[in-house]
Design a protein around this motif. Structure first.
Motif, PDB file in Angstrom:
ATOM      1  N   PHE A  83       0.848  -1.198   0.000  1.00  0.00           N
ATOM      2  CA  PHE A  83       0.000   0.000   0.000  1.00  0.00           C
ATOM      3  C   PHE A  83       0.880   1.242   0.000  1.00  0.00           C
ATOM      4  CE2 PHE A  83      -2.221   3.508   1.960  1.00  0.00           C
ATOM      5  CZ  PHE A  83      -3.371   3.532   1.183  1.00  0.00           C
ATOM      6  N   PRO A  84       0.704   2.126  -0.983  1.00  0.00           N
ATOM      7  CA  PRO A  84       1.517   3.353  -1.014  1.00  0.00           C
ATOM      8  C   PRO A  84       1.022   4.339   0.039  1.00  0.00           C
ATOM      9  CG  PRO A  84       0.012   3.276  -2.898  1.00  0.00           C
ATOM     10  CD  PRO A  84      -0.241   2.040  -2.103  1.00  0.00           C
ATOM     11  N   LEU A  85       1.879   4.615   1.029  1.00  0.00           N
ATOM     12  CA  LEU A  85       1.439   5.415   2.175  1.00  0.00           C
ATOM     13  C   LEU A  85       0.993   6.812   1.791  1.00  0.00           C
ATOM     14  CD1 LEU A  85       3.959   4.189   4.848  1.00  0.00           C
ATOM     15  CD2 LEU A  85       1.479   4.190   5.087  1.00  0.00           C
ATOM     16  N   VAL A 187      14.801  -0.966  -9.927  1.00  0.00           N
ATOM     17  CA  VAL A 187      15.050   0.239 -10.737  1.00  0.00           C
ATOM     18  C   VAL A 187      13.727   0.694 -11.322  1.00  0.00           C
ATOM     19  CG1 VAL A 187      17.422   0.225 -11.554  1.00  0.00           C
ATOM     20  CG2 VAL A 187      15.787  -1.225 -12.677  1.00  0.00           C
ATOM     21  N   ARG A 188      13.518   1.988 -11.215  1.00  0.00           N
ATOM     22  CA  ARG A 188      12.320   2.538 -11.867  1.00  0.00           C
ATOM     23  C   ARG A 188      12.701   2.908 -13.289  1.00  0.00           C
ATOM     24  NH1 ARG A 188       7.818   6.542  -9.499  1.00  0.00           N
ATOM     25  NH2 ARG A 188       6.748   7.037 -11.432  1.00  0.00           N
ATOM     26  N   ILE A 189      11.902   2.450 -14.236  1.00  0.00           N
ATOM     27  CA  ILE A 189      12.249   2.713 -15.627  1.00  0.00           C
ATOM     28  C   ILE A 189      11.361   3.827 -16.176  1.00  0.00           C
ATOM     29  CG2 ILE A 189      13.254   0.463 -16.182  1.00  0.00           C
ATOM     30  CD1 ILE A 189      10.532  -0.479 -17.044  1.00  0.00           C
ATOM     31  N   ILE A 235      11.969  -4.604 -11.353  1.00  0.00           N
ATOM     32  CA  ILE A 235      11.774  -3.527 -12.322  1.00  0.00           C
ATOM     33  C   ILE A 235      10.468  -2.835 -11.939  1.00  0.00           C
ATOM     34  CG2 ILE A 235      11.178  -3.050 -14.750  1.00  0.00           C
ATOM     35  CD1 ILE A 235      14.065  -3.706 -14.376  1.00  0.00           C
ATOM     36  N   HIS A 236      10.505  -1.525 -11.896  1.00  0.00           N
ATOM     37  CA  HIS A 236       9.335  -0.787 -11.410  1.00  0.00           C
ATOM     38  C   HIS A 236       8.905   0.279 -12.406  1.00  0.00           C
ATOM     39  CE1 HIS A 236       7.716   2.498  -8.547  1.00  0.00           C
ATOM     40  NE2 HIS A 236       6.753   1.647  -8.780  1.00  0.00           N
ATOM     41  N   PHE A 237       7.602   0.422 -12.580  1.00  0.00           N
ATOM     42  CA  PHE A 237       7.095   1.574 -13.322  1.00  0.00           C
ATOM     43  C   PHE A 237       5.753   1.991 -12.739  1.00  0.00           C
ATOM     44  CE2 PHE A 237       5.057  -1.936 -15.569  1.00  0.00           C
ATOM     45  CZ  PHE A 237       3.785  -1.464 -15.828  1.00  0.00           C
ATOM     46  N   HIS A 238       5.361   3.200 -13.030  1.00  0.00           N
ATOM     47  CA  HIS A 238       4.048   3.697 -12.591  1.00  0.00           C
ATOM     48  C   HIS A 238       3.646   4.752 -13.608  1.00  0.00           C
ATOM     49  CE1 HIS A 238       0.866   5.355 -10.058  1.00  0.00           C
ATOM     50  NE2 HIS A 238       1.398   6.546 -10.235  1.00  0.00           N
ATOM     51  N   ILE A 239       2.523   4.520 -14.286  1.00  0.00           N
ATOM     52  CA  ILE A 239       2.217   5.469 -15.375  1.00  0.00           C
ATOM     53  C   ILE A 239       1.171   6.519 -14.991  1.00  0.00           C
ATOM     54  CG2 ILE A 239       2.943   3.994 -17.296  1.00  0.00           C
ATOM     55  CD1 ILE A 239      -0.006   3.336 -17.767  1.00  0.00           C
ATOM     56  N   GLY A 277       3.393  -0.587 -10.163  1.00  0.00           N
ATOM     57  CA  GLY A 277       2.962   0.677  -9.551  1.00  0.00           C
ATOM     58  C   GLY A 277       1.472   0.660  -9.208  1.00  0.00           C
ATOM     59  N   GLY A 278       0.881   1.855  -9.209  1.00  0.00           N
ATOM     60  CA  GLY A 278      -0.553   1.956  -8.892  1.00  0.00           C
ATOM     61  C   GLY A 278      -1.341   2.249 -10.154  1.00  0.00           C
ATOM     62  N   GLY A 279      -2.366   3.050 -10.009  1.00  0.00           N
ATOM     63  CA  GLY A 279      -3.094   3.496 -11.194  1.00  0.00           C
ATOM     64  C   GLY A 279      -4.460   2.872 -11.382  1.00  0.00           C
ATOM     65  N   LEU A 280      -4.703   1.761 -10.685  1.00  0.00           N
ATOM     66  CA  LEU A 280      -6.005   1.098 -10.811  1.00  0.00           C
ATOM     67  C   LEU A 280      -7.104   2.104 -10.429  1.00  0.00           C
ATOM     68  CD1 LEU A 280      -7.342  -1.611 -11.356  1.00  0.00           C
ATOM     69  CD2 LEU A 280      -6.695  -2.312  -9.047  1.00  0.00           C
ATOM     70  N   ALA A 281      -8.029   2.311 -11.366  1.00  0.00           N
ATOM     71  CA  ALA A 281      -8.956   3.447 -11.185  1.00  0.00           C
ATOM     72  C   ALA A 281     -10.170   3.094 -10.331  1.00  0.00           C
ATOM     73  CB  ALA A 281      -9.408   3.947 -12.550  1.00  0.00           C
ATOM     74  N   GLY A 327      -3.167   2.119  -4.594  1.00  0.00           N
ATOM     75  CA  GLY A 327      -3.510   2.841  -3.379  1.00  0.00           C
ATOM     76  C   GLY A 327      -4.950   3.332  -3.418  1.00  0.00           C
ATOM     77  N   ARG A 328      -5.262   4.074  -4.453  1.00  0.00           N
ATOM     78  CA  ARG A 328      -6.606   4.632  -4.595  1.00  0.00           C
ATOM     79  C   ARG A 328      -7.664   3.522  -4.528  1.00  0.00           C
ATOM     80  NH1 ARG A 328      -8.056   9.423  -6.909  1.00  0.00           N
ATOM     81  NH2 ARG A 328      -5.952   9.763  -7.652  1.00  0.00           N
ATOM     82  N   TYR A 329      -7.383   2.420  -5.238  1.00  0.00           N
ATOM     83  CA  TYR A 329      -8.339   1.316  -5.297  1.00  0.00           C
ATOM     84  C   TYR A 329      -8.586   0.729  -3.895  1.00  0.00           C
ATOM     85  CZ  TYR A 329     -10.237  -3.295  -6.234  1.00  0.00           C
ATOM     86  OH  TYR A 329     -11.018  -4.411  -6.203  1.00  0.00           O
TER      87      TYR A 329
HETATM   88  N1  PLP Z   1       3.154   3.884  -6.766  1.00  0.00           N
HETATM   89  C1  PLP Z   1       3.733   5.040  -7.145  1.00  0.00           C
HETATM   90  C2  PLP Z   1       5.172   5.046  -7.465  1.00  0.00           C
HETATM   91  C3  PLP Z   1       2.990   6.215  -7.210  1.00  0.00           C
HETATM   92  O1  PLP Z   1       3.576   7.358  -7.553  1.00  0.00           O
HETATM   93  C4  PLP Z   1       1.608   6.172  -6.892  1.00  0.00           C
HETATM   94  C5  PLP Z   1       0.765   7.358  -6.968  1.00  0.00           C
HETATM   95  O2  PLP Z   1       0.844   8.227  -7.745  1.00  0.00           O
HETATM   96  C6  PLP Z   1       1.052   4.955  -6.528  1.00  0.00           C
HETATM   97  C7  PLP Z   1       1.839   3.833  -6.476  1.00  0.00           C
HETATM   98  C8  PLP Z   1      -0.403   4.830  -6.178  1.00  0.00           C
HETATM   99  O3  PLP Z   1      -1.227   5.045  -7.266  1.00  0.00           O
HETATM  100  P1  PLP Z   1      -2.783   4.778  -7.152  1.00  0.00           P
HETATM  101  O4  PLP Z   1      -3.246   5.460  -5.943  1.00  0.00           O
HETATM  102  O5  PLP Z   1      -3.333   5.333  -8.394  1.00  0.00           O
HETATM  103  O6  PLP Z   1      -2.987   3.296  -7.076  1.00  0.00           O
END
Ligand code: PLP
Length: 624
Positions: A83-85, A187-189, A235-239, A277-281, A327-329
């Motif tokens: 969980f992204p704090l 590594v974040r790409i 390997i890490h990414f977050h779009i 990463g995150g992003g799930l809407a 996180g949002r999800y």
């Molecule tokens: N991981 C990273 C690196 C992020 O920057 C973010 C948020 O921008 C998240 C996870 C969480 O994203 P979300 O809340 O859309 O799941």
């Protein structure tokens, strides 16, 4: 909007049962009943209600869905989540999160030193911690301390400078150690694919984060040269957050998957995980035509698993473990902000408000006739006549021919005629009628701060579902705008013809009316601003006992006035003394009055900034 779009955004978390909106869980209590219970304990103003069972639901759905996708494709890698704090660091949330995630090996993601400290203290040993964002030597050292505590921690390199520091800190921590221990390295790409929507800047070539292909190759060589290649495992990414469209994710997965397999074939043998990463809407919309998400969680999970498998097979490498940082999800649905309505601003536009004279100007007499005789068949014509008369009457006022009472009668009658004609012509929905709705919209003054509790509405026009807690068996008739109590016109959720909100016509001097703002659990709390010094609202955790009854727990009241000032570094002792001195030294009041004023002052200082009493409700001694 009969059910306030509940079937679109509600995810079966709430049900409308007669008049009220209820929790769709255990004994299914209404939000109104919970609110009234808390208010009876003396907590007034806005309330933030947290529901841990909804956090649990999201976590278990996430894990179950990925397990289902893995099973379907016979995927060999494992699934993990953190969980992204940054999404919500509040203790009542984080405690609940850790409690309900027991059994999932669920971890935390940290993006700053303070978040890392929470992660180090709260994550169970063995559950993953990922550390993202810009880091200095101290933050990297904290990651090494966490690894030495026994934490399963991965530090993500966001740039080559950071990697140099990791190499240096590794030497300092491990060169003389009997048992060298260091964090895993990710590594974040920097992908060329980016997300879409208001939070899409985290991906793409111009994004703030991540290594380009050239930097990645350099990082690989640096790790190898410093005998740290065996630590490179993720390997890490977050779009970007709130990815409404699945297509950019698929593109990003292909790109990241190929980077992963390429590095692995090059000799990064320890590489074993891809972190998407995150992003799930989250679906925030209350209207079918404005839905924000075009995919289900299962489609999302299937795409991740299928694409990772396909790329791994093609390149002949093992399927990686999959990590998400959604996180949002996880957090959005867990909290509801409940705020009392204080006032309706055009309540004076009723027949009762008319001040008709024995002899009125002829155009006013005519308006009155129009109002009394308006029917479906003549509504459009009478409406046009009324608008025309209003223009003439306002000109007469400007020229001094009619007085303020006549002008007030004009306003009321025209407003009533518009309301009645909209009701009579409601099936026609023409542009003209829609525009007129704007004119008669009701302004609901609500005891909350949009800056504090819905900052993404203020900054990014993000919509949050709005539902009254009561009267849901009655059709709401007022096109509504919501005003918060800050002295700022940005603190308004205006009536939007494309996404209309209707609320009930109520008499606030005799009845209470509460508005619920839903899906406020992600990002809003810590991004909230203390504009006008309105602080985080009173909060409570609502859980359920074995019999299914709700329990109100961990109540934290909004800060009192002196604590708010202390946070701004005011010396509250000096303020306290100054106030006391000014009352005591006043030459205009008696001794007895001074004592009384001091008593009142200290009572007010112990309360929070939100409004407490207003209008007639105050007379019956009810707080708001
Ligand atoms: N991981 C990273 C690196 C992020 O920057 C973010 C948020 O921008 C998240 C996870 C969480 O994203 P979300 O809340 O859309 O799941």
């Amino acid at each position: 909007m009969k059910n306030f779009g509940l079937s679109i955004w509600g995810d079966d978390n709430f049900v409308i049962d007669g008049e009220t909106i209820n929790i769709n869980y255990a004994s299914k209590p209404s939000l109104l009943q919970i609110t009234q219970d808390i208010r009876e304990k003396g907590y007034k103003g806005p309330l933030l209600l947290r529901f841990p069972h909804l956090i649990q639901k999201q976590i278990s759905t996430l894990f179950k869905t990925f397990e289902k996708a893995k099973k379907e494709f016979d995927y060999q890698g494992s699934f993990h989540a953190v969980f992204p704090l940054k999404v919500n660091q509040f203790p009542n949330f984080v405690h609940s999160l850790m409690e309900v995630s027991d059994g999932y090996n669920y971890g935390l993601e940290a993006g700053s030193k303070a978040e890392l400290i929470i992660a180090m203290a709260k994550t169970p040993i063995g559950a993953p911690i990922t550390v993202n964002g810009f880091k200095d030597k101290e933050m990297i050292s904290l990651c090494f301390i966490a690894a030495k505590m026994g934490h399963n921690i991965t530090v993500t390199i966001e740039g080559l400078g950071e990697l140099e520091t990791i190499i240096q800190v590794n030497k300092e921590f491990n060169d003389k150690a009997e048992n060298p221990i260091s964090p895993k390295i990710g590594v974040r790409i920097r992908l060329h694919s980016s997300g879409i929507g208001i939070w899409a800047k985290s991906g793409g070539y111009s994004s703030k984060f991540g290594l380009t292909s050239t930097e990645l190759l350099e990082a690989y060589e640096m790790l190898k040269a410093n005998t740290l290649l065996h630590k490179l495992w993720m390997i890490h990414f977050h779009i970007g957050s709130q990815m409404g469209d699945i297509a950019p994710l698929k593109k990003a997965l292909r790109e990241a998957g190929n980077i992963y397999t390429d590095l692995k074939k090059r000799g990064a043998n320890a590489l074993g995980a891809i972190n998407i990463g995150g992003g799930l809407a989250v679906e925030y919309s209350q209207h079918t035509h404005s839905q924000e998400r075009n995919y289900s969680l299962l489609e999302f999970a299937n795409d991740v698993v299928y694409l990772m498998q396909e790329i791994s097979k093609r390149k002949g490498v093992d399927e990686p473990d999959i990590f998400t940082e959604s996180g949002r999800y996880i957090a959005a649905s867990h909290s509801v902000l409940v705020a009392p309505v204080l006032e309706l601003f055009s309540q004076e536009y009723t027949e009762k408000g008319l001040r008709l004279k024995k002899k009125n100007p002829p155009l006013i007499e005519e308006l009155y006739d129009l109002y009394n005789n308006i029917k479906r068949k003549n509504a459009r014509e009478y409406l046009h006549d009324a608008l025309d008369h209003m223009e003439s009457l306002l000109t007469l006022f400007d020229l001094g021919y009619i007085d303020l009472e006549d002008r007030s009668n004009t306003e009321i009658l025209v407003n009533l005629i518009i309301k009645r004609s909209i009701a009579l012509l409601k099936n026609e929905g023409t542009d003209e009628l829609k525009k007129l709705q704007d004119r008669i919209q009701e302004k609901y003054l609500v005891n909350f701060s949009a800056f504090q509790s819905l900052p993404d509405f203020w900054g990014l026009a993000q919509h949050f579902p709005i539902v009254p807690l009561d009267k849901l068996d009655e059709k709401p008739s007022n096109p509504a705008s919501i005003w918060d109590i800050t002295c700022d016109s940005d603190g308004e959720i205006g009536f939007n013809r494309e996404l209309p909100l209707y609320l009930h016509d109520i008499d606030i001097s005799t009845e209470e009316y509460f508005i619920g703002f839903f899906l406020t659990g992600a990002y809003q709390e810590v991004l909230g601003m203390k504009h006008n010094l309105f602080t985080h609202p009173t909060e409570a955790v609502i859980s359920f006992d074995e019999d299914g009854n709700y329990v109100i727990d961990k109540l934290i009241e909004a800060q009192n006035l002196m604590d708010v000032l202390e946070d701004l570094e005011y010396d509250t002792n000096i303020i306290d003394k100054a106030l006391k001195y000014r009352i005591e030294e006043s030459e205009k009041i008696s001794l007895e009055e001074k004592r009384e004023l001091l008593g009142k002052l200290y009572l007010y200082l112990s309360e929070n900034s939100y409004l407490k009493t207003i209008q007639a409700i105050s007379e019956s001694n009810q707080g708001v």
